[in-house]
Design a protein around this motif. Structure first.
Motif, PDB file in Angstrom:
ATOM      1  N   VAL A  75     -46.939 -53.217  27.530  1.00  0.00           N
ATOM      2  CA  VAL A  75     -45.446 -53.311  27.780  1.00  0.00           C
ATOM      3  C   VAL A  75     -44.812 -53.961  26.504  1.00  0.00           C
ATOM      4  CG1 VAL A  75     -42.828 -53.228  28.700  1.00  0.00           C
ATOM      5  CG2 VAL A  75     -44.766 -53.117  30.459  1.00  0.00           C
ATOM      6  N   GLY A  76     -45.009 -54.733  26.765  1.00  0.00           N
ATOM      7  CA  GLY A  76     -45.146 -55.906  24.996  1.00  0.00           C
ATOM      8  C   GLY A  76     -45.958 -54.449  24.064  1.00  0.00           C
ATOM      9  N   GLN A  77     -46.621 -54.263  23.691  1.00  0.00           N
ATOM     10  CA  GLN A  77     -47.576 -53.696  22.842  1.00  0.00           C
ATOM     11  C   GLN A  77     -47.632 -52.226  22.829  1.00  0.00           C
ATOM     12  OE1 GLN A  77     -51.402 -54.443  24.893  1.00  0.00           O
ATOM     13  NE2 GLN A  77     -51.703 -56.226  24.292  1.00  0.00           N
ATOM     14  N   SER A  78     -46.508 -51.235  23.741  1.00  0.00           N
ATOM     15  CA  SER A  78     -46.545 -49.890  23.657  1.00  0.00           C
ATOM     16  C   SER A  78     -44.510 -50.005  22.779  1.00  0.00           C
ATOM     17  CB  SER A  78     -45.671 -49.394  24.767  1.00  0.00           C
ATOM     18  OG  SER A  78     -45.175 -49.448  25.883  1.00  0.00           O
ATOM     19  N   PHE A  79     -44.217 -51.243  22.953  1.00  0.00           N
ATOM     20  CA  PHE A  79     -43.032 -51.624  22.714  1.00  0.00           C
ATOM     21  C   PHE A  79     -42.866 -51.761  21.281  1.00  0.00           C
ATOM     22  CE2 PHE A  79     -40.052 -52.684  26.210  1.00  0.00           C
ATOM     23  CZ  PHE A  79     -39.678 -51.344  26.502  1.00  0.00           C
ATOM     24  N   LYS A  80     -44.148 -52.736  20.109  1.00  0.00           N
ATOM     25  CA  LYS A  80     -44.515 -52.802  19.592  1.00  0.00           C
ATOM     26  C   LYS A  80     -45.273 -51.903  18.324  1.00  0.00           C
ATOM     27  CE  LYS A  80     -46.846 -57.184  19.027  1.00  0.00           C
ATOM     28  NZ  LYS A  80     -47.248 -58.030  19.134  1.00  0.00           N
ATOM     29  N   TYR A  81     -45.265 -50.527  19.295  1.00  0.00           N
ATOM     30  CA  TYR A  81     -46.140 -50.281  18.809  1.00  0.00           C
ATOM     31  C   TYR A  81     -44.896 -48.510  18.399  1.00  0.00           C
ATOM     32  CZ  TYR A  81     -49.405 -45.735  18.100  1.00  0.00           C
ATOM     33  OH  TYR A  81     -50.049 -45.009  17.616  1.00  0.00           O
ATOM     34  N   LEU A  82     -44.387 -48.793  19.198  1.00  0.00           N
ATOM     35  CA  LEU A  82     -43.206 -47.844  19.056  1.00  0.00           C
ATOM     36  C   LEU A  82     -42.615 -48.713  17.916  1.00  0.00           C
ATOM     37  CD1 LEU A  82     -41.179 -45.249  20.083  1.00  0.00           C
ATOM     38  CD2 LEU A  82     -40.026 -46.759  21.393  1.00  0.00           C
ATOM     39  N   SER A  83     -41.838 -49.523  17.648  1.00  0.00           N
ATOM     40  CA  SER A  83     -40.931 -50.291  16.615  1.00  0.00           C
ATOM     41  C   SER A  83     -42.338 -49.323  14.811  1.00  0.00           C
ATOM     42  CB  SER A  83     -41.374 -51.325  16.560  1.00  0.00           C
ATOM     43  OG  SER A  83     -42.399 -52.490  16.422  1.00  0.00           O
ATOM     44  N   GLN A  84     -43.616 -50.079  14.778  1.00  0.00           N
ATOM     45  CA  GLN A  84     -44.521 -49.583  14.290  1.00  0.00           C
ATOM     46  C   GLN A  84     -44.294 -47.838  14.048  1.00  0.00           C
ATOM     47  OE1 GLN A  84     -48.366 -50.742  15.309  1.00  0.00           O
ATOM     48  NE2 GLN A  84     -47.596 -52.676  15.447  1.00  0.00           N
ATOM     49  N   ALA A  85     -43.839 -46.866  14.557  1.00  0.00           N
ATOM     50  CA  ALA A  85     -43.691 -45.595  14.776  1.00  0.00           C
ATOM     51  C   ALA A  85     -42.333 -45.614  13.686  1.00  0.00           C
ATOM     52  CB  ALA A  85     -43.722 -45.141  15.373  1.00  0.00           C
ATOM     53  N   PHE A  86     -41.996 -46.541  14.011  1.00  0.00           N
ATOM     54  CA  PHE A  86     -40.119 -45.598  13.791  1.00  0.00           C
ATOM     55  C   PHE A  86     -40.033 -46.938  12.199  1.00  0.00           C
ATOM     56  CE2 PHE A  86     -37.426 -45.763  17.722  1.00  0.00           C
ATOM     57  CZ  PHE A  86     -37.987 -44.835  18.622  1.00  0.00           C
ATOM     58  N   ASP A  87     -41.015 -47.719  12.050  1.00  0.00           N
ATOM     59  CA  ASP A  87     -40.990 -48.735  11.057  1.00  0.00           C
ATOM     60  C   ASP A  87     -41.452 -47.538   9.539  1.00  0.00           C
ATOM     61  OD1 ASP A  87     -40.143 -51.063  10.541  1.00  0.00           O
ATOM     62  OD2 ASP A  87     -41.899 -51.583  10.816  1.00  0.00           O
ATOM     63  N   GLN A 131     -35.136 -45.674   6.353  1.00  0.00           N
ATOM     64  CA  GLN A 131     -34.157 -46.116   5.997  1.00  0.00           C
ATOM     65  C   GLN A 131     -33.554 -47.033   6.372  1.00  0.00           C
ATOM     66  OE1 GLN A 131     -32.023 -41.472   6.545  1.00  0.00           O
ATOM     67  NE2 GLN A 131     -33.462 -41.513   7.827  1.00  0.00           N
ATOM     68  N   SER A 132     -32.074 -47.812   6.011  1.00  0.00           N
ATOM     69  CA  SER A 132     -31.793 -48.775   6.110  1.00  0.00           C
ATOM     70  C   SER A 132     -30.957 -48.996   8.257  1.00  0.00           C
ATOM     71  CB  SER A 132     -30.740 -49.254   5.227  1.00  0.00           C
ATOM     72  OG  SER A 132     -30.091 -48.164   5.245  1.00  0.00           O
ATOM     73  N   PHE A 133     -30.335 -47.623   8.012  1.00  0.00           N
ATOM     74  CA  PHE A 133     -29.678 -48.087   9.180  1.00  0.00           C
ATOM     75  C   PHE A 133     -30.517 -48.006  10.796  1.00  0.00           C
ATOM     76  CE2 PHE A 133     -30.599 -43.407  10.865  1.00  0.00           C
ATOM     77  CZ  PHE A 133     -30.502 -42.820  10.224  1.00  0.00           C
ATOM     78  N   SER A 134     -31.713 -47.643  10.252  1.00  0.00           N
ATOM     79  CA  SER A 134     -33.270 -47.715  11.386  1.00  0.00           C
ATOM     80  C   SER A 134     -33.183 -48.829  11.399  1.00  0.00           C
ATOM     81  CB  SER A 134     -34.773 -46.895  11.153  1.00  0.00           C
ATOM     82  OG  SER A 134     -35.425 -46.272  11.921  1.00  0.00           O
ATOM     83  N   ALA A 135     -33.019 -49.638  10.041  1.00  0.00           N
ATOM     84  CA  ALA A 135     -34.292 -51.238  10.229  1.00  0.00           C
ATOM     85  C   ALA A 135     -34.175 -52.565  10.875  1.00  0.00           C
ATOM     86  CB  ALA A 135     -34.113 -52.206   8.540  1.00  0.00           C
ATOM     87  N   GLY A 136     -32.882 -52.318  11.673  1.00  0.00           N
ATOM     88  CA  GLY A 136     -32.266 -53.577  12.644  1.00  0.00           C
ATOM     89  C   GLY A 136     -33.116 -53.153  14.703  1.00  0.00           C
ATOM     90  N   LEU A 137     -33.175 -51.240  14.407  1.00  0.00           N
ATOM     91  CA  LEU A 137     -33.029 -50.986  15.538  1.00  0.00           C
ATOM     92  C   LEU A 137     -35.138 -51.156  15.551  1.00  0.00           C
ATOM     93  CD1 LEU A 137     -33.297 -49.821  18.286  1.00  0.00           C
ATOM     94  CD2 LEU A 137     -33.682 -47.823  17.121  1.00  0.00           C
ATOM     95  N   ASN A 138     -35.660 -51.773  14.404  1.00  0.00           N
ATOM     96  CA  ASN A 138     -37.098 -51.157  14.681  1.00  0.00           C
ATOM     97  C   ASN A 138     -37.113 -52.667  14.596  1.00  0.00           C
ATOM     98  OD1 ASN A 138     -36.819 -48.505  13.386  1.00  0.00           O
ATOM     99  ND2 ASN A 138     -37.544 -49.646  11.697  1.00  0.00           N
ATOM    100  N   HIS A 139     -37.267 -53.630  14.378  1.00  0.00           N
ATOM    101  CA  HIS A 139     -37.093 -54.963  14.389  1.00  0.00           C
ATOM    102  C   HIS A 139     -36.713 -55.123  15.892  1.00  0.00           C
ATOM    103  CE1 HIS A 139     -36.985 -59.364  13.243  1.00  0.00           C
ATOM    104  NE2 HIS A 139     -35.629 -59.778  14.135  1.00  0.00           N
ATOM    105  N   ALA A 140     -35.595 -55.052  16.152  1.00  0.00           N
ATOM    106  CA  ALA A 140     -35.394 -55.251  17.328  1.00  0.00           C
ATOM    107  C   ALA A 140     -36.293 -54.843  18.668  1.00  0.00           C
ATOM    108  CB  ALA A 140     -34.235 -55.055  17.833  1.00  0.00           C
TER     109      ALA A 140
END
Lengths: 557, 557
Positions: free
Chosen positions: A401-413, A417-426
């Motif tokens: 589960v952790g790895q798939s969330f990390k993978y999602l955040s990598q895609a989001f990265d 755009q600045s409004f996306s960065a906080g979510l990606n980090h979270a």
């Protein structure tokens, strides 16, 4: 030149591997070293096999006869001088696992003991303890569903004659029969006296007026013979002396053998199992130390065991005083108040027990101990599997589960755009949190499940002891019933029957006291361990919650 | 009598199943009903197959010719009167799953729609959505690792001539090509105008000045035809009217088809998948309702979709006014401002976009959306498996631990002494607590994992839309490049090329605005759902902790 011996009494073989001897018959011996009271040799008919060492005398060049009966202290020829000595009761085969191999080690072969070798084969007849609980560390939990083997449960007491012909009976080998039949004799010093008193719940061992405990710390690898031999040394610190002593596993093993030999109706806690490989691995050392701590706890908690000389010698003798150690060791090995004679040391309340009531209570305990053993085996198997699942499956699920969330955040990265960065980090942080939770699951069994399993292992040992203890009491009770019959048939004097009854009363008091002690430490131990288990589980889930709360906060920034 | 038709233009078959026709050639028709603009018939050479309905005229008894091109509004013969009409772009085979089957249902067969039958077979070409996410409720989580099928990704745009010969190209069938080539024409009412404005992060849809939302409640089973047919009705309450309307899945399905037809570069959220069996089961209804709520949320959040007539009709028409409903329905089905004409309604800022910059940004989004799709698939598969494990394995493990504790307490209960009773009760309670924790694990996915998976399913739908959207913009860009080349080669007037460039600018503005909208709702949705997920997980572990604390307290009494 083959060593020869002469039969002192007739001996009729009753089991495979034994050979019969006649009085005066000449036999040739394979070795003059007996194994638990048995010798191997060839009789005049050319049959080769085993016979009791006490039934023959060796014919030496100087014609001095020598008895090999080194169990003489257990089978003193008290009341029945004319009868043959009983054959040794510890059979060389089949190995009865409930009795620890009690070969009195000489000081000379002390260093050749099992624990000194890096790789060993199992001692014959030994290592029967804790067989359900392999100590290979938390990464290799095994499932055990089989109960402990119980040789003694299969032994049937023959009650048709005064002497039990079954020489493998626990009743016989414990000395219980000899004591009941009035064959035990010895001088009981005041200091050796053991008191059973009437407590709130029935007979109990008199409390130790000087209670103490003993810590076991700093398992340290030591070497000797220029590094040729290695062993682990544990630092023991008893509270009543505060003097440290270093002891090795083999010392515990020796002590255990002495205690088993000495106390017929006391459940001596089993020491942690032997292990051939991985003895210097951290997990094993940690697990053995936990086992020894539990063992020590049971020893110091027991009013009789805690105070006995050999245990005190073990605890208090300075490890630097080799001479003093050997003196105490020899003294313990020559102790006469073992087995049948142990019963002589017991003082009971004046009012005798109602033996019918005792019998019913013992039967109740038998049912209890069987069911407890079943459930201990089941809890052990379940927890073992639970630990294994947490270390493997649960960890894997949370990490995935952790790895798939990390993978999602990598895609989001990829969206810069600045409004996306906080979510990606979270989301990345959440991924790490779940990976950490996976690790928490894998690490948790060491904190809780393993400790419950240590306790269960100890109690599996106790529960394996009880069939023997019950058997001794049952044997004594049978002797009382027999003696009643003998009186009716005019075969026995009432005075003699009274003696049997009195001695059965002593054994019954001791057995009841021991059972009461078992219940009390059981309640104490399981309460403490269940509390600890739940506390650890609560901390564990709180730790997970904390991690998730950290992750949740990241979404606010 | 076989229906006959005459070829209006030459048509050369380019795909299996198609047949070639010549101008004036007589063909016999199997049916005069076209399938997405294609007719089946036999040509003069006896070949049977498909050809575009717009390439023939039917020969009736009264000799009045009739064109079957019911897509005339999508392919008006605007700028190039002399060229052949484009063949219908939605191929009857293979079914392109990214386009919902948009057969305009007549009012008469309204009640024969899929959703009315208790057991049905899949509609041909339909049900391609959400294929990765089977809605069989939490007890049958399936693992999906394959991505959504993407017919459009394989379509290659041919840029060597002005008109794209690949009639299956999304660029063609969306109307994008017709628009860029100046072939779209229609009267745009002021109310139909759609504005793209420059926002903080680039082009974006002008915000809806009257934002609203709409709740979906009370899924209720309804019957008609004396119970012969059953369906689920949902109560919709839009905030801007507060008037309730009851709608069925088939109404959503009809609306969805209208929207897909109308908006070429807008990602219309997919409605929840169709399901053949178990449509009246609680889990399915609950899951479908959640899916419809997400769908509605995306509809009302979209500045263009939220305001369009057909959606407003769907939301606001009273369910009791059958006549009004049918009027709006017919009007929507006759809407001329769909496909190519939709682009006519778009107003952009005065300053044109740098098309090189747009191309690079679109390429960036393409990479982003692919990686997001991969990760959404992975998160979906992982969470699905995680849910399955919690429902099966985790539950089982905790329940087994609970059962073994209960079994232990039953064994302990055999000892009736008062000092033992409290412990026995506490262990039994601990056993029950672990069984309850097992249930907690099994119930948890409904509270968190399922909801994340609903979101993922919706985004899988969006991500399956984007290759088409990107393809339309890419097609327009290619036309601009082609026109430059044509000018260099003297094949095109610069005025004509300016027109292509201007229209490509409009498509680019719309595409960029749509992508920006996607990022904004993505961040909003994932932030909200991750927060909800973590909050639920925290509550879950706190609930477990609470249960364990209750159990721990039992040891103190």
């Amino acid at each position: 030149m083959a060593l020869r011996a002469r039969g002192l009494y007739d001996f009729n073989s009753e089991n495979p591997g034994e050979i019969s001897l006649k009085e005066h018959e000449i036999v040739s011996l394979c070795s003059e070293k007996d194994i638990d009271g048995w010798l191997e040799g060839t009789n005049s008919r050319g049959e080769r096999g085993l016979f009791p060492a006490s039934y023959i005398e060796i014919l030496r060049n100087d014609n001095v006869s020598s008895s090999f009966n080194n169990n003489s202290s257990r089978y003193p020829s008290g009341g029945s001088e004319t009868s043959n000595p009983p054959p040794p009761s510890f059979a060389p085969y089949p190995a009865l696992p409930q009795t620890h191999p009690g070969t009195p080690a000489s000081d000379d072969d002390w260093d050749d003991e099992w624990d000194d070798h890096s790789s060993v084969t199992d001692e014959p007849g030994g290592g029967g303890h804790y067989t359900n609980y392999e100590g290979n560390g938390p990464s290799t939990y095994s499932i055990s569903t089989a109960s402990m083997p119980r040789g003694a449960q299969h032994a049937k007491s023959s009650a048709t004659v005064s002497r039990n012909l079954n020489r493998f009976s626990t009743f016989v080998k414990s000395g219980g029969e000899a004591f009941v039949l009035g064959e035990a004799s010895g001088f009981v010093k005041d200091g050796d006296k053991i008191f059973v008193v009437m407590g709130q719940y029935g007979p109990e061992w008199q409390e130790n007026p000087y209670p103490f405990s003993c810590t076991i710390d700093d398992p340290t690898k030591q070497t000797k013979f220029k590094g040729m031999k290695s062993y682990i040394s544990y630092k023991l610190t008893p509270t009543h002396t505060q003097n440290q002593a270093n002891r090795r596993y083999k010392h515990f093993d020796w002590l255990y053998a002495r205690l088993v030999e000495k106390f017929p109706v006391i459940s001596v806690p089993h020491i942690p199992e032997k292990q051939a490989t991985g003895r210097f691995e951290e997990d094993f050392i940690s697990k053995r130390r936990r086992g020894l701590i539990w063992w020590m706890n049971h020893m110091t908690s027991h009013p009789v065991l805690a105070r006995c000389d050999v245990f005190q010698h073990f605890l208090t003798c300075p490890s630097t005083d080799e001479k003093l150690w050997k003196q105490g060791k020899r003294k313990a090995e020559k102790d006469e108040m073992v087995g049948a004679n142990f019963f002589l040391t017991i003082s009971t309340p004046a009012a005798p027990l109602d033996l019918q009531d005792v019998e019913s209570k013992i039967d109740g305990f038998k049912t209890f101990s069987r069911k407890m053993d079943d459930s201990v085996v089941q809890v052990n198997a379940t927890l073992s599997e639970f630990a294994r699942k947490q270390i493997a499956g649960f960890k894997k699920e949370y990490q995935r589960v952790g790895q798939s969330f990390k993978y999602l955040s990598q895609a989001f990265d990829l969206d810069q755009q600045s409004f996306s960065a906080g979510l990606n980090h979270a989301i990345a942080y959440t991924g790490e949190a779940y990976e950490t939770i996976g690790d928490y699951f894998a690490e948790q069994p060491k904190q809780d499940v393993d400790l419950v399993m240590d306790l269960l292992a100890l109690y599996q040992g106790h529960l394996a002891n009880y069939p023997d203890i019950i058997h001794v009491q049952k044997g004594a009770l049978t002797k009382v019933k027999d003696s009643k019959k003998h009186i009716e048939e005019g075969k026995m004097e009432s005075q003699q029957a009274d003696g049997v009854r009195e001695r059965c009363n002593i054994i019954s008091f001791a057995t009841m006291a021991e059972i009461q002690h078992f219940h009390q430490i059981r309640v104490r131990d399981f309460k403490g361990q269940m509390q600890h288990f739940l506390q650890q589980q609560i901390s564990f889930f709180q730790k997970i919650t904390g991690k998730l709360e950290e992750a949740l906060q990241k979404y606010d920034t």
